[in-house]
Design a protein around this motif. Structure first.
Motif, short mmCIF file in Angstrom:
data_model
loop_
_atom_site.label_atom_id
_atom_site.label_comp_id
_atom_site.label_asym_id
_atom_site.label_seq_id
_atom_site.Cartn_x
_atom_site.Cartn_y
_atom_site.Cartn_z
N GLY A 103 5.65 73.29 99.94
CA GLY A 103 4.77 74.05 100.82
C GLY A 103 4.43 75.42 100.29
N GLU A 104 4.66 75.67 99.00
CA GLU A 104 4.36 76.97 98.39
C GLU A 104 2.97 76.90 97.76
OE1 GLU A 104 7.84 76.89 95.82
OE2 GLU A 104 8.74 78.49 97.01
N HIS A 105 1.96 76.95 98.59
CA HIS A 105 0.61 76.66 98.13
C HIS A 105 0.03 77.74 97.22
CE1 HIS A 105 1.06 74.27 101.96
NE2 HIS A 105 0.82 73.35 101.05
N GLU A 106 0.39 78.99 97.47
CA GLU A 106 -0.08 80.07 96.60
C GLU A 106 0.50 79.92 95.19
OE1 GLU A 106 -2.56 82.87 95.82
OE2 GLU A 106 -2.15 82.80 97.98
N LYS A 107 1.79 79.62 95.12
CA LYS A 107 2.44 79.40 93.82
C LYS A 107 1.86 78.18 93.13
CE LYS A 107 6.96 78.62 91.69
NZ LYS A 107 8.42 78.46 91.94
N MET A 146 -5.22 73.18 97.42
CA MET A 146 -4.38 74.34 97.72
C MET A 146 -5.17 75.39 98.49
SD MET A 146 -1.49 73.39 96.65
CE MET A 146 -2.11 71.73 96.96
N LEU A 147 -6.41 75.60 98.11
CA LEU A 147 -7.25 76.57 98.82
C LEU A 147 -7.47 76.13 100.26
CD1 LEU A 147 -9.81 77.34 95.97
CD2 LEU A 147 -8.21 78.98 96.99
N ILE A 148 -7.62 74.83 100.47
CA ILE A 148 -7.76 74.31 101.83
C ILE A 148 -6.48 74.59 102.62
CG2 ILE A 148 -7.94 72.20 103.21
CD1 ILE A 148 -9.78 71.12 100.94
N GLU A 149 -5.33 74.31 102.02
CA GLU A 149 -4.05 74.56 102.69
C GLU A 149 -3.89 76.04 103.04
OE1 GLU A 149 -1.86 72.61 103.85
OE2 GLU A 149 -1.99 70.69 102.82
N LEU A 150 -4.43 76.91 102.21
CA LEU A 150 -4.34 78.35 102.45
C LEU A 150 -5.39 78.84 103.44
CD1 LEU A 150 -3.66 79.42 98.75
CD2 LEU A 150 -2.05 79.69 100.66
N GLY A 151 -6.24 77.93 103.91
CA GLY A 151 -7.26 78.31 104.89
C GLY A 151 -8.47 78.98 104.28
N GLU A 152 -8.61 78.91 102.96
CA GLU A 152 -9.73 79.55 102.27
C GLU A 152 -10.80 78.49 102.00
OE1 GLU A 152 -8.24 81.68 98.89
OE2 GLU A 152 -6.65 82.64 100.05
N PHE A 153 -11.48 78.09 103.06
CA PHE A 153 -12.38 76.94 102.98
C PHE A 153 -13.64 77.24 102.16
CE2 PHE A 153 -10.37 76.48 107.35
CZ PHE A 153 -9.32 75.74 106.85
N ARG A 154 -14.16 78.45 102.29
CA ARG A 154 -15.35 78.81 101.51
C ARG A 154 -15.04 78.78 100.02
NH1 ARG A 154 -17.34 83.43 99.24
NH2 ARG A 154 -19.63 83.55 99.03
N GLU A 155 -13.88 79.36 99.66
CA GLU A 155 -13.48 79.37 98.26
C GLU A 155 -13.22 77.96 97.76
OE1 GLU A 155 -12.44 81.31 100.59
OE2 GLU A 155 -12.80 83.36 99.93
N ALA A 156 -12.66 77.12 98.63
CA ALA A 156 -12.40 75.73 98.26
C ALA A 156 -13.70 75.00 97.95
CB ALA A 156 -11.65 75.03 99.40
N LYS A 157 -14.72 75.24 98.77
CA LYS A 157 -16.03 74.61 98.53
C LYS A 157 -16.62 75.09 97.21
CE LYS A 157 -20.78 74.49 100.24
NZ LYS A 157 -21.29 75.10 98.98
N LEU A 158 -16.56 76.39 96.96
CA LEU A 158 -17.11 76.94 95.72
C LEU A 158 -16.38 76.37 94.50
CD1 LEU A 158 -17.58 80.69 96.77
CD2 LEU A 158 -19.37 78.96 96.43
N TRP A 159 -15.06 76.26 94.62
CA TRP A 159 -14.29 75.73 93.49
C TRP A 159 -14.59 74.24 93.30
CZ3 TRP A 159 -12.22 78.48 89.83
CH2 TRP A 159 -11.37 77.87 88.92
N ALA A 160 -14.78 73.52 94.39
CA ALA A 160 -15.12 72.10 94.29
C ALA A 160 -16.46 71.93 93.59
CB ALA A 160 -15.15 71.48 95.68
N ASP A 161 -17.42 72.78 93.94
CA ASP A 161 -18.73 72.70 93.29
C ASP A 161 -18.62 72.94 91.79
OD1 ASP A 161 -20.05 72.17 95.65
OD2 ASP A 161 -20.54 74.27 96.06
N LYS A 162 -17.80 73.91 91.43
CA LYS A 162 -17.59 74.21 90.01
C LYS A 162 -16.95 73.03 89.30
CE LYS A 162 -15.58 77.77 87.00
NZ LYS A 162 -14.81 79.03 86.95
N ALA A 163 -15.98 72.40 89.94
CA ALA A 163 -15.29 71.26 89.35
C ALA A 163 -16.21 70.05 89.24
CB ALA A 163 -14.05 70.92 90.17
#
Length: 258
Positions: free
Chosen positions: A41-45, A70-87
């Motif tokens: 559960g150490e999502h940042e690490k 991990m970004l989703i688990e951290l509640g950073e949904f916008r960043e998760a979407k941006l990273w998904a687009d990049k991937a």
């Protein structure tokens, strides 16, 4: 250096003793570190470690996808979407990556886009537990009863797998389906009772349902299994205060009745 390097061993030279080789910190090392952090559960690490994996191998699609998770688990949904687009610029047809983006969209409120990406992940012949967990996540955001089937499908694909049951419970908990999350956590604990994170989340779920005494026991078990878990200590202190407050208010109510 060996753990015995500083011991005095008569006239024998330290050079006679074999030296431990430094651990090679490569892609495999950071991948193992990231997975262990994820399971704890150490999502940042875990996020940092998956990033290290990509430094060694930018073509590791699983690491790109894991960063979105991990970004989703951290509640950073916008960043998760941006990273998904990049991937997705690199791995346009990766089923789990499409599924992860679907979750990021669903939790951001784009329910139509989320369903489209979830459909795409299944159309790419994605048949892993995560793809069905993600599908369930999207359908819960859309308040659709069909989500239950998705969680059942995920568990069938990973029989007696505590990790899949735990992830399913975390999704249920996010959508405040505490009773259903509790049932999943009981299954996970049955399959891996020695893991502190399961007891910790079990305690959180019991606390949300008002099961203060049970939550106290679960948090204490988590702390016993992992004395270094700061969250377990805080949760235990909080539930203790809640229990004391309830006992005091109960005493006052009984006093007024008399």
């Amino acid at each position: 250096m060996s753990r015995f390097g500083n011991l005095e061993l008569g006239n024998e030279s330290e050079d006679q003793w074999p030296q431990e080789k430094p651990l090679a910190k490569d892609e495999a090392y950071y991948l193992g570190e990231a997975r262990a952090a994820y399971e704890n559960g150490e999502h940042e690490k875990a996020l940092r470690s998956f990033s290290k994996v990509l430094e060694y191998n930018p073509q590791n699609a699983a690491a790109w996808t894991a960063q979105v998770k991990m970004l989703i688990e951290l509640g950073e949904f916008r960043e998760a979407k941006l990273w998904a687009d990049k991937a997705l610029e690199r791995f346009a047809s990766c089923p789990e990556l499409l599924a992860a983006k679907a979750v990021a969209l669903a939790r951001s409120g784009d329910l139509q886009g989320a369903l489209a990406f979830s459909d795409a992940s299944i159309e790419e012949r994605g048949d892993t537990p995560y793809i069905w967990l993600a599908r369930g996540d999207v359908l819960l955001a859309r308040k659709e009863a069909r989500a239950d089937y998705c969680f059942e499908k995920a568990l069938l694909l990973a029989p007696r797998d505590w990790f899949t049951a735990w992830l399913a419970a975390r999704i249920r908990f996010y959508y405040e389906q505490f009773a259903l999350a509790l049932a999943l956590l009981h299954q996970a604990v049955e399959w891996n009772a020695a893991h502190f994170i399961l007891w910790l989340d079990l305690g959180h779920c019991q606390q949300a349902l008002g099961m203060v005494s049970m939550a106290r026991t679960s948090f204490a078990q988590a702390q016993q299994l992992n004395p270094g878990c700061h969250e377990a200590g805080l949760a235990l202190s909080q539930v203790e205060r809640t229990g004391i407050f309830r006992r005091v208010t109960g005493w006052f109510r009984e006093s007024f009745k008399k």
